[in-house]
Design an enzyme around this catalytic site. Sequence first.
Site, PDB file in Angstrom:
ATOM      1  N   LYS A  26       0.806  -1.220   0.000  1.00  0.00           N
ATOM      2  CA  LYS A  26       0.000   0.000   0.000  1.00  0.00           C
ATOM      3  C   LYS A  26       0.845   1.280   0.000  1.00  0.00           C
ATOM      4  O   LYS A  26       2.052   1.238   0.250  1.00  0.00           O
ATOM      5  CB  LYS A  26      -0.936  -0.015   1.206  1.00  0.00           C
ATOM      6  CG  LYS A  26      -1.980  -1.123   1.150  1.00  0.00           C
ATOM      7  CD  LYS A  26      -2.871  -1.063   2.380  1.00  0.00           C
ATOM      8  CE  LYS A  26      -3.968  -2.100   2.342  1.00  0.00           C
ATOM      9  NZ  LYS A  26      -4.847  -1.992   3.522  1.00  0.00           N
ATOM     10  N   TYR A  36     -12.470  -2.131  -4.228  1.00  0.00           N
ATOM     11  CA  TYR A  36     -12.989  -2.225  -2.858  1.00  0.00           C
ATOM     12  C   TYR A  36     -14.509  -2.126  -2.780  1.00  0.00           C
ATOM     13  O   TYR A  36     -15.057  -1.825  -1.721  1.00  0.00           O
ATOM     14  CB  TYR A  36     -12.330  -1.157  -1.978  1.00  0.00           C
ATOM     15  CG  TYR A  36     -10.896  -1.481  -1.659  1.00  0.00           C
ATOM     16  CD1 TYR A  36     -10.569  -2.513  -0.781  1.00  0.00           C
ATOM     17  CD2 TYR A  36      -9.853  -0.772  -2.246  1.00  0.00           C
ATOM     18  CE1 TYR A  36      -9.251  -2.830  -0.493  1.00  0.00           C
ATOM     19  CE2 TYR A  36      -8.529  -1.077  -1.965  1.00  0.00           C
ATOM     20  CZ  TYR A  36      -8.235  -2.105  -1.082  1.00  0.00           C
ATOM     21  OH  TYR A  36      -6.929  -2.417  -0.799  1.00  0.00           O
ATOM     22  N   ASN A  86      -1.947   0.212   6.931  1.00  0.00           N
ATOM     23  CA  ASN A  86      -1.378  -1.021   7.469  1.00  0.00           C
ATOM     24  C   ASN A  86      -0.464  -1.760   6.487  1.00  0.00           C
ATOM     25  O   ASN A  86      -0.243  -2.953   6.616  1.00  0.00           O
ATOM     26  CB  ASN A  86      -2.482  -1.925   8.014  1.00  0.00           C
ATOM     27  CG  ASN A  86      -3.466  -2.371   6.962  1.00  0.00           C
ATOM     28  OD1 ASN A  86      -3.216  -2.260   5.765  1.00  0.00           O
ATOM     29  ND2 ASN A  86      -4.603  -2.891   7.399  1.00  0.00           N
ATOM     30  N   HIS A  96      -2.179  -5.448   1.627  1.00  0.00           N
ATOM     31  CA  HIS A  96      -3.471  -6.099   1.426  1.00  0.00           C
ATOM     32  C   HIS A  96      -3.173  -7.499   0.921  1.00  0.00           C
ATOM     33  O   HIS A  96      -2.230  -7.705   0.159  1.00  0.00           O
ATOM     34  CB  HIS A  96      -4.304  -5.357   0.363  1.00  0.00           C
ATOM     35  CG  HIS A  96      -5.440  -6.173  -0.173  1.00  0.00           C
ATOM     36  ND1 HIS A  96      -6.686  -6.191   0.411  1.00  0.00           N
ATOM     37  CD2 HIS A  96      -5.501  -7.039  -1.228  1.00  0.00           C
ATOM     38  CE1 HIS A  96      -7.468  -7.016  -0.269  1.00  0.00           C
ATOM     39  NE2 HIS A  96      -6.774  -7.538  -1.262  1.00  0.00           N
ATOM     40  N   GLU A 109      -9.305 -11.004  -7.716  1.00  0.00           N
ATOM     41  CA  GLU A 109      -8.392  -9.884  -7.491  1.00  0.00           C
ATOM     42  C   GLU A 109      -7.199  -9.944  -8.440  1.00  0.00           C
ATOM     43  O   GLU A 109      -6.735  -8.913  -8.933  1.00  0.00           O
ATOM     44  CB  GLU A 109      -7.934  -9.865  -6.032  1.00  0.00           C
ATOM     45  CG  GLU A 109      -9.044  -9.482  -5.076  1.00  0.00           C
ATOM     46  CD  GLU A 109      -8.605  -9.467  -3.618  1.00  0.00           C
ATOM     47  OE1 GLU A 109      -7.475  -9.897  -3.302  1.00  0.00           O
ATOM     48  OE2 GLU A 109      -9.407  -9.002  -2.778  1.00  0.00           O
TER      49      GLU A 109
END
Length: 140
Positions: free
Chosen positions: A11, A51, A114, A117, A128
Site C-alpha cells: 500500500k 474495494y 497497514n 493487502h 483480485e
Amino acid sequence: MSKERTLSIIKPDATRRNLTGKINALLEEAGLRIVAQKRIRLTPEQAKAFYIVHKDRPFYHELVSFMVSGPVVVQVLEGENAVAKNRDVMGATDPAKAEPHTIRAQFAENIEANSVHGSDSLENAAGEIRFFFSEAEIVP
C-alpha cells in the site's frame, strides 16, 4: 497442501517509505514466490471498483482516498497454501494486535495505513488477480 496463487498489494504508506524490498523479502522467506509484480498508481475509479465489497462500510471513502494517495505495488504470490501463508505473514489488520514478526507489526503506521493487502480466500484471490493482471503477465 496445494500450490495456490494469491494477490498482494503493498500500500501507499509502505511504498512512500521505500519498504517494498523488505516486505518482499519477508514474503519470499515465508516460501512465497512473486510470479507477477508491477508498481501502479490506482485511479479513484479503480480503487472504488476494487474495494466495492466495502462500499456500505463507514471507512470505504477513506480507504479509496488512501489507496489513490500514492503508488502501490500489486503482485501475484504463488506457493503452498499461498492465501493462508500470505495472511499469516501480513499479520492482523490492526498492527497493535499483529504478531511481532509480521509485516503489519513491523511496518504498519496504524489500522488504516497497514502497509499491505492480501486476498482472504482462493475465490477472491482469483478475482483480485484478474483485476490487475492478464494471464500473460504471470510468469511462474
